[in-house]
Motif scaffolding. Sequence first.
Motif, PDB file in Angstrom:
ATOM      1  N   ALA A 214      14.959  -8.171  -3.350  1.00  0.00           N
ATOM      2  CA  ALA A 214      14.268  -7.000  -3.887  1.00  0.00           C
ATOM      3  C   ALA A 214      12.792  -7.304  -4.098  1.00  0.00           C
ATOM      4  CB  ALA A 214      14.917  -6.548  -5.190  1.00  0.00           C
ATOM      5  N   GLY A 215      12.469  -8.554  -4.467  1.00  0.00           N
ATOM      6  CA  GLY A 215      11.080  -8.947  -4.620  1.00  0.00           C
ATOM      7  C   GLY A 215      10.316  -8.865  -3.308  1.00  0.00           C
ATOM      8  N   VAL A 216      10.972  -9.247  -2.203  1.00  0.00           N
ATOM      9  CA  VAL A 216      10.345  -9.133  -0.880  1.00  0.00           C
ATOM     10  C   VAL A 216      10.046  -7.665  -0.575  1.00  0.00           C
ATOM     11  CG1 VAL A 216      10.733  -9.441   1.596  1.00  0.00           C
ATOM     12  CG2 VAL A 216      11.402 -11.250  -0.003  1.00  0.00           C
ATOM     13  N   TYR A 217      10.995  -6.808  -0.910  1.00  0.00           N
ATOM     14  CA  TYR A 217      10.775  -5.370  -0.721  1.00  0.00           C
ATOM     15  C   TYR A 217       9.569  -4.914  -1.541  1.00  0.00           C
ATOM     16  CZ  TYR A 217      11.589  -0.336  -0.646  1.00  0.00           C
ATOM     17  OH  TYR A 217      11.422   1.021  -0.488  1.00  0.00           O
ATOM     18  N   LEU A 218       9.506  -5.332  -2.808  1.00  0.00           N
ATOM     19  CA  LEU A 218       8.420  -4.890  -3.680  1.00  0.00           C
ATOM     20  C   LEU A 218       7.061  -5.358  -3.176  1.00  0.00           C
ATOM     21  CD1 LEU A 218      10.076  -5.509  -7.169  1.00  0.00           C
ATOM     22  CD2 LEU A 218       9.684  -3.316  -6.043  1.00  0.00           C
ATOM     23  N   LEU A 219       6.972  -6.608  -2.720  1.00  0.00           N
ATOM     24  CA  LEU A 219       5.703  -7.110  -2.201  1.00  0.00           C
ATOM     25  C   LEU A 219       5.271  -6.322  -0.967  1.00  0.00           C
ATOM     26  CD1 LEU A 219       3.348  -9.082  -2.038  1.00  0.00           C
ATOM     27  CD2 LEU A 219       4.852 -10.682  -0.830  1.00  0.00           C
ATOM     28  N   THR A 220       6.223  -6.046  -0.088  1.00  0.00           N
ATOM     29  CA  THR A 220       5.898  -5.292   1.123  1.00  0.00           C
ATOM     30  C   THR A 220       5.442  -3.884   0.787  1.00  0.00           C
ATOM     31  OG1 THR A 220       7.606  -6.549   2.299  1.00  0.00           O
ATOM     32  CG2 THR A 220       6.741  -4.605   3.396  1.00  0.00           C
ATOM     33  N   THR A 221       6.133  -3.242  -0.150  1.00  0.00           N
ATOM     34  CA  THR A 221       5.807  -1.840  -0.441  1.00  0.00           C
ATOM     35  C   THR A 221       4.483  -1.705  -1.192  1.00  0.00           C
ATOM     36  OG1 THR A 221       6.791   0.257  -1.148  1.00  0.00           O
ATOM     37  CG2 THR A 221       7.000  -1.574  -2.675  1.00  0.00           C
ATOM     38  N   VAL A 222       4.157  -2.631  -2.110  1.00  0.00           N
ATOM     39  CA  VAL A 222       2.867  -2.514  -2.813  1.00  0.00           C
ATOM     40  C   VAL A 222       1.710  -2.805  -1.862  1.00  0.00           C
ATOM     41  CG1 VAL A 222       3.830  -3.025  -5.087  1.00  0.00           C
ATOM     42  CG2 VAL A 222       2.946  -4.903  -3.687  1.00  0.00           C
ATOM     43  N   THR A 223       1.928  -3.714  -0.898  1.00  0.00           N
ATOM     44  CA  THR A 223       0.890  -3.988   0.093  1.00  0.00           C
ATOM     45  C   THR A 223       0.673  -2.775   0.987  1.00  0.00           C
ATOM     46  OG1 THR A 223       1.523  -6.330   0.090  1.00  0.00           O
ATOM     47  CG2 THR A 223       0.176  -5.569   1.918  1.00  0.00           C
ATOM     48  N   TRP A 224       1.782  -2.150   1.394  1.00  0.00           N
ATOM     49  CA  TRP A 224       1.683  -0.922   2.193  1.00  0.00           C
ATOM     50  C   TRP A 224       0.941   0.157   1.404  1.00  0.00           C
ATOM     51  CZ3 TRP A 224       3.874   0.931   6.976  1.00  0.00           C
ATOM     52  CH2 TRP A 224       3.779   2.314   7.146  1.00  0.00           C
ATOM     53  N   THR A 225       1.297   0.306   0.135  1.00  0.00           N
ATOM     54  CA  THR A 225       0.679   1.335  -0.693  1.00  0.00           C
ATOM     55  C   THR A 225      -0.829   1.142  -0.785  1.00  0.00           C
ATOM     56  OG1 THR A 225       2.681   1.608  -2.021  1.00  0.00           O
ATOM     57  CG2 THR A 225       0.614   2.356  -2.997  1.00  0.00           C
ATOM     58  N   LEU A 226      -1.262  -0.106  -0.998  1.00  0.00           N
ATOM     59  CA  LEU A 226      -2.696  -0.385  -1.071  1.00  0.00           C
ATOM     60  C   LEU A 226      -3.390  -0.028   0.238  1.00  0.00           C
ATOM     61  CD1 LEU A 226      -5.240  -1.569  -2.348  1.00  0.00           C
ATOM     62  CD2 LEU A 226      -4.437  -3.842  -1.649  1.00  0.00           C
ATOM     63  N   ALA A 227      -2.824  -0.470   1.364  1.00  0.00           N
ATOM     64  CA  ALA A 227      -3.432  -0.184   2.667  1.00  0.00           C
ATOM     65  C   ALA A 227      -3.467   1.319   2.932  1.00  0.00           C
ATOM     66  CB  ALA A 227      -2.656  -0.901   3.766  1.00  0.00           C
ATOM     67  N   GLN A 228      -2.377   1.999   2.580  1.00  0.00           N
ATOM     68  CA  GLN A 228      -2.317   3.447   2.804  1.00  0.00           C
ATOM     69  C   GLN A 228      -3.351   4.174   1.964  1.00  0.00           C
ATOM     70  OE1 GLN A 228       1.518   5.917   3.259  1.00  0.00           O
ATOM     71  NE2 GLN A 228       0.987   6.201   1.113  1.00  0.00           N
ATOM     72  N   ARG A 229      -3.523   3.746   0.706  1.00  0.00           N
ATOM     73  CA  ARG A 229      -4.505   4.400  -0.164  1.00  0.00           C
ATOM     74  C   ARG A 229      -5.927   4.187   0.352  1.00  0.00           C
ATOM     75  NH1 ARG A 229      -3.514   3.454  -6.461  1.00  0.00           N
ATOM     76  NH2 ARG A 229      -5.170   5.025  -6.490  1.00  0.00           N
ATOM     77  N   VAL A 230      -6.205   2.999   0.900  1.00  0.00           N
ATOM     78  CA  VAL A 230      -7.534   2.736   1.461  1.00  0.00           C
ATOM     79  C   VAL A 230      -7.797   3.673   2.637  1.00  0.00           C
ATOM     80  CG1 VAL A 230      -8.924   1.052   2.710  1.00  0.00           C
ATOM     81  CG2 VAL A 230      -7.638   0.342   0.694  1.00  0.00           C
ATOM     82  N   VAL A 231      -6.802   3.816   3.521  1.00  0.00           N
ATOM     83  CA  VAL A 231      -6.966   4.681   4.693  1.00  0.00           C
ATOM     84  C   VAL A 231      -7.117   6.138   4.264  1.00  0.00           C
ATOM     85  CG1 VAL A 231      -5.826   5.576   6.759  1.00  0.00           C
ATOM     86  CG2 VAL A 231      -5.731   3.127   6.248  1.00  0.00           C
ATOM     87  N   LEU A 232      -6.257   6.587   3.350  1.00  0.00           N
ATOM     88  CA  LEU A 232      -6.296   7.994   2.949  1.00  0.00           C
ATOM     89  C   LEU A 232      -7.554   8.319   2.150  1.00  0.00           C
ATOM     90  CD1 LEU A 232      -2.562   8.647   2.004  1.00  0.00           C
ATOM     91  CD2 LEU A 232      -3.791   9.322   4.071  1.00  0.00           C
TER      92      LEU A 232
END
Length: 237
Positions: A214-232
């Motif tokens: 679950a920690g691997v999932y959380l790290l992946t999703t918060v990284t995605w969220t940061l990248a997505q927010r930068v793009v948007l």
Amino acid sequence: MDITTLPVISTLLDLTSRGLLALTSLLTPWTGAFAGALAIVLVTLVVRSTLIPAGIAQAKADQARMRLAPRRREIQTRHRGDRERLQRETMQLYRSENVSPFASCLPILIQAPIVGLLYSVFIHASIAGHANELLSQTLLGVPLGTSLLHAVTTGTADPATWLVIGCLVLAIAAVGEITRRAFRVEPVEGVPLGVLGALQFATAVVAVFVPLAAGVYLLTTVTWTLAQRVVLRRVYG
């Protein structure tokens, strides 16, 4: 009563387990011992890809809330002594501008059941009446079903456990700090700004309690969220 024995929950856990095992088997010839962790990363990326429309809605809502911030502060000043009136006027402002104050919660709410399934399939020795083969998967020698808190409290936390899960937690916290610095935390009436800033690190705290998977999932999703927010942010301001 163990709710995982309920037919619907048991079926979902079984499907999740079988899907992860199939993906792990597919990745093993190319990635070896990292197959289990990479399977979780790929599942996370698929989930977050399907949530891109929700992310766009969140970005638009954030932009609208920033635009309405001066009017909201005016309402807060005018009705500071009447919390009920303050809440009613604030919601009326959002409705008049067709802005949902809960749009930013949608991606989190959708992902919560997925994190719950990943948590469950890595803490049960058997699923749907058969042995849980996922528990044999590891990341750098640490079983994906290991949680740092449980390992510490049971005295089974070896150096590898501290290193792998510790680095994972620190990585999540680092992404939280980058997010905090890159995006201004919007003030909320009655909540200290320091508390809102600390919420950026809540995911890192959660990673201490949940299995490594679950920690691997959380790290992946918060990284995605940061990248997505930068793009948007570049798209919507």
